[in-house]
Design an enzyme around this catalytic site. Structure first.
Site, PDB file in Angstrom:
ATOM      1  N   SER A 124     -32.510  19.680  98.818  1.00  0.00           N
ATOM      2  CA  SER A 124     -31.898  18.346  98.780  1.00  0.00           C
ATOM      3  C   SER A 124     -30.909  18.180  99.925  1.00  0.00           C
ATOM      4  CB  SER A 124     -31.148  18.194  97.455  1.00  0.00           C
ATOM      5  OG  SER A 124     -30.322  17.057  97.485  1.00  0.00           O
ATOM      6  N   TYR A 148     -24.597  21.758  91.416  1.00  0.00           N
ATOM      7  CA  TYR A 148     -26.000  21.395  91.637  1.00  0.00           C
ATOM      8  C   TYR A 148     -26.385  21.665  93.101  1.00  0.00           C
ATOM      9  CZ  TYR A 148     -29.782  18.299  93.074  1.00  0.00           C
ATOM     10  OH  TYR A 148     -30.915  17.802  93.663  1.00  0.00           O
ATOM     11  N   LYS A 152     -29.001  24.625  95.117  1.00  0.00           N
ATOM     12  CA  LYS A 152     -30.026  24.371  96.147  1.00  0.00           C
ATOM     13  C   LYS A 152     -29.784  25.266  97.371  1.00  0.00           C
ATOM     14  CE  LYS A 152     -32.382  21.168  93.997  1.00  0.00           C
ATOM     15  NZ  LYS A 152     -33.712  21.486  93.469  1.00  0.00           N
TER      16      LYS A 152
HETATM   17  C1  UD1 Z   1     -27.673  11.610  94.325  1.00  0.00           C
HETATM   18  C2  UD1 Z   1     -27.528  13.099  94.405  1.00  0.00           C
HETATM   19  C3  UD1 Z   1     -28.585  13.653  95.328  1.00  0.00           C
HETATM   20  C4  UD1 Z   1     -29.960  13.213  94.886  1.00  0.00           C
HETATM   21  C5  UD1 Z   1     -29.991  11.697  94.781  1.00  0.00           C
HETATM   22  C6  UD1 Z   1     -31.293  11.169  94.267  1.00  0.00           C
HETATM   23  C7  UD1 Z   1     -25.467  13.922  95.682  1.00  0.00           C
HETATM   24  C8  UD1 Z   1     -23.983  13.947  95.647  1.00  0.00           C
HETATM   25  N1  UD1 Z   1     -26.124  13.341  94.674  1.00  0.00           N
HETATM   26  O1  UD1 Z   1     -27.420  11.084  95.599  1.00  0.00           O
HETATM   27  O2  UD1 Z   1     -28.522  15.046  95.319  1.00  0.00           O
HETATM   28  O3  UD1 Z   1     -30.922  13.630  95.797  1.00  0.00           O
HETATM   29  O4  UD1 Z   1     -28.960  11.280  93.903  1.00  0.00           O
HETATM   30  O5  UD1 Z   1     -31.493  11.521  92.954  1.00  0.00           O
HETATM   31  O6  UD1 Z   1     -25.985  14.423  96.589  1.00  0.00           O
HETATM   32  N2  UD1 Z   1     -24.130   3.520  93.719  1.00  0.00           N
HETATM   33  C9  UD1 Z   1     -23.522   2.360  93.263  1.00  0.00           C
HETATM   34  N3  UD1 Z   1     -23.734   1.991  91.979  1.00  0.00           N
HETATM   35  C10 UD1 Z   1     -24.496   2.722  91.104  1.00  0.00           C
HETATM   36  C11 UD1 Z   1     -25.100   3.919  91.569  1.00  0.00           C
HETATM   37  C12 UD1 Z   1     -24.874   4.287  92.887  1.00  0.00           C
HETATM   38  O7  UD1 Z   1     -22.848   1.669  94.016  1.00  0.00           O
HETATM   39  O8  UD1 Z   1     -24.633   2.329  89.923  1.00  0.00           O
HETATM   40  C13 UD1 Z   1     -23.969   3.897  95.146  1.00  0.00           C
HETATM   41  C14 UD1 Z   1     -23.355   5.267  95.387  1.00  0.00           C
HETATM   42  O9  UD1 Z   1     -21.959   5.186  95.480  1.00  0.00           O
HETATM   43  C15 UD1 Z   1     -24.022   5.654  96.720  1.00  0.00           C
HETATM   44  C16 UD1 Z   1     -25.406   4.993  96.643  1.00  0.00           C
HETATM   45  O10 UD1 Z   1     -25.283   3.962  95.681  1.00  0.00           O
HETATM   46  O11 UD1 Z   1     -23.338   5.088  97.795  1.00  0.00           O
HETATM   47  C17 UD1 Z   1     -26.508   5.948  96.220  1.00  0.00           C
HETATM   48  O12 UD1 Z   1     -26.149   6.597  95.029  1.00  0.00           O
HETATM   49  P1  UD1 Z   1     -27.211   7.443  94.183  1.00  0.00           P
HETATM   50  O13 UD1 Z   1     -28.462   6.659  94.025  1.00  0.00           O
HETATM   51  O14 UD1 Z   1     -26.534   7.902  92.940  1.00  0.00           O
HETATM   52  O15 UD1 Z   1     -27.576   8.667  95.122  1.00  0.00           O
HETATM   53  P2  UD1 Z   1     -26.618   9.762  95.813  1.00  0.00           P
HETATM   54  O16 UD1 Z   1     -25.323   9.857  95.110  1.00  0.00           O
HETATM   55  O17 UD1 Z   1     -26.620   9.537  97.269  1.00  0.00           O
END
Ligand code: UD1
Length: 357
Positions: A124, A148, A152
């Protein structure tokens, strides 16, 4: 060629099963169904019009793993099976280390005993963690910030060491950026347990009316619109990356890592707009404070996979969001065989032997 897919009932695993079956591989799925769903494997087989064997197995059971792999005798293993929630790993680190590390070691041990010499590992982008060197290439120093993420990077190190000890072994770690979207048929997609922690499934659940509004985690990042930037890639593009890695592994030994991403970032608000375009209406959202542990931006350099594996993500954000919405629309409550069968286009129905209800 027989491929064992661990975690093949999960989101990325099941999409990879579709592509493997469609490319003529024999597929055996093992999964303990703690996160994955049997319906995902069934849907993958139906889409491909072919069968995959399914075995219920928990890879933390060393003896069962050795015995089952010894019977299957796969030519290669694609290892997806792992726990994957960042927040959960922060509150239950031992659960994550125990499950992800022990199952990884058991599968490797079982492969060794049955002379299987190729592993493609689901790593990842989270291994880069908080890191100023954006976009990340594969030589960027690793800095995972959660248990997590460390499972990896630690397992990558296990594979590296194993390849040094066993020169005829090939291990490829694929560092996924943000896999999203759904199979374009609309019959296979992401079906998170409970409230989605990831952005795309949350937004499509708002679009279908299951949730009231999207919470945008922070608009004060140092990014063009202030919201977080990620390198989102279509899950089918990602699945095809595994087939490219399998091809490459037939002529190469040793340990290698590849980023799999589009090499382009999109912000939270861009994703929101793109889903609005797909579903044809405005979606309510509220800006709230930053989510602890989130990085401002995560984008990859995708050149190595393009040059060495000949793989490139083809689908853009609008196509990703269109397919994610299509899946949600056909399966408003997640996997539902009734919707899937009744809703299948007639060409797929006939071709894949679906029975009308
Ligand atoms: C997370 C995991 C990653 C994994 C990916 C896909 C980290 C820290 N986390 O990534 O390992 O591969 O999921 O499963 O690596 N956001 C909102 N509102 C929401 C949800 C998210 O604004 O309700 C924003 C977050 O702040 C971020 C973006 O959307 O900026 C993407 O978030 P998310 O889809 O959760 O993925 P990651 O945190 O990047």
């Amino acid at each position: 060629m027989k491929i064992l897919v661990t975690g093949g009932a999960g989101f990325i695993g099941s999409h990879t099963v579709v592509e493997l079956l469609q490319s003529g591989y024999e597929v055996v799925v093992v999964d303990n169904l703690s996160i994955g769903k049997r319906e995902a494997v069934d849907a993958a087989c139906k889409i491909a019009g072919k069968e995959a064997e399914f075995i219920h197995l928990d890879l933390t059971d060393e003896q069962a793993t050795i015995s089952i792999i010894g019977k299957i005798k796969p030519d290669a293993v694609i290892h997806f099976a792992a726990y994957k929630s960042v927040p959960e790993s922060l509150s239950e680190p031992l659960t994550y280390y125990r499950n992800n590390m022990i199952s990884g070691i058991n599968i490797l041990q079982a492969m060794y005993k049955s002379s299987c010499k190729t592993m493609i590992f689901s790593s990842s982008a989270t291994v880069y963690g908080e890191n100023p060197n954006i976009p990340f290439d594969e030589d960027t120093p690793l800095n995972p910030v959660s248990p997590y993420g460390r499972t990896k990077s630690h397992y990558e190190a296990v594979l590296h060491d194993f390849c040094i000890a066993h020169k005829d072994f090939t291990a490829i770690a694929l560092r996924y950026f943000n896999p999203v979207g759904a199979h374009e048929s609309g019959f296979l997609g992401e079906d998170p347990l409970g409230v989605p922690g990831n952005l795309l499934p949350y937004v499509t659940q708002v679009a279908i009316g299951r949730r009231e509004k999207v919470f945008v985690y922070g608009n004060d990042y140092d990014t063009p619109d202030g919201t977080g930037i990620r390198d989102y890639l279509h899950v089918t593009d990602l699945a095809l990356g595994h087939l490219a890695a399998l091809d490459w592994a037939t002529d190469n030994q040793g340990f290698e890592v590849f980023n799999l991403g589009r090499g382009e970032g999109a912000s939270v608000l861009q994703i929101l707009r793109s889903v609005e375009k797909a579903c044809g209406r405005k979606l309510p959202y509220e800006i709230v404070s930053r989510r602890p542990g989130d990085v401002p931006a995560s984008v990859c350099k995708a050149e190595k996979a393009a040059t060495v594996l000949g793989w490139k993500a083809k689908m853009n954000i609008d196509k990703i969001c269109q397919d994610a919405w299509n899946w949600q629309k056909i399966n408003p409550e997640g996997f539902n065989p009734h919707y899937a069968v009744d809703g299948l286009p007639s060409t797929l129905t006939a071709q894949n032997g679906f029975k009308e209800k």
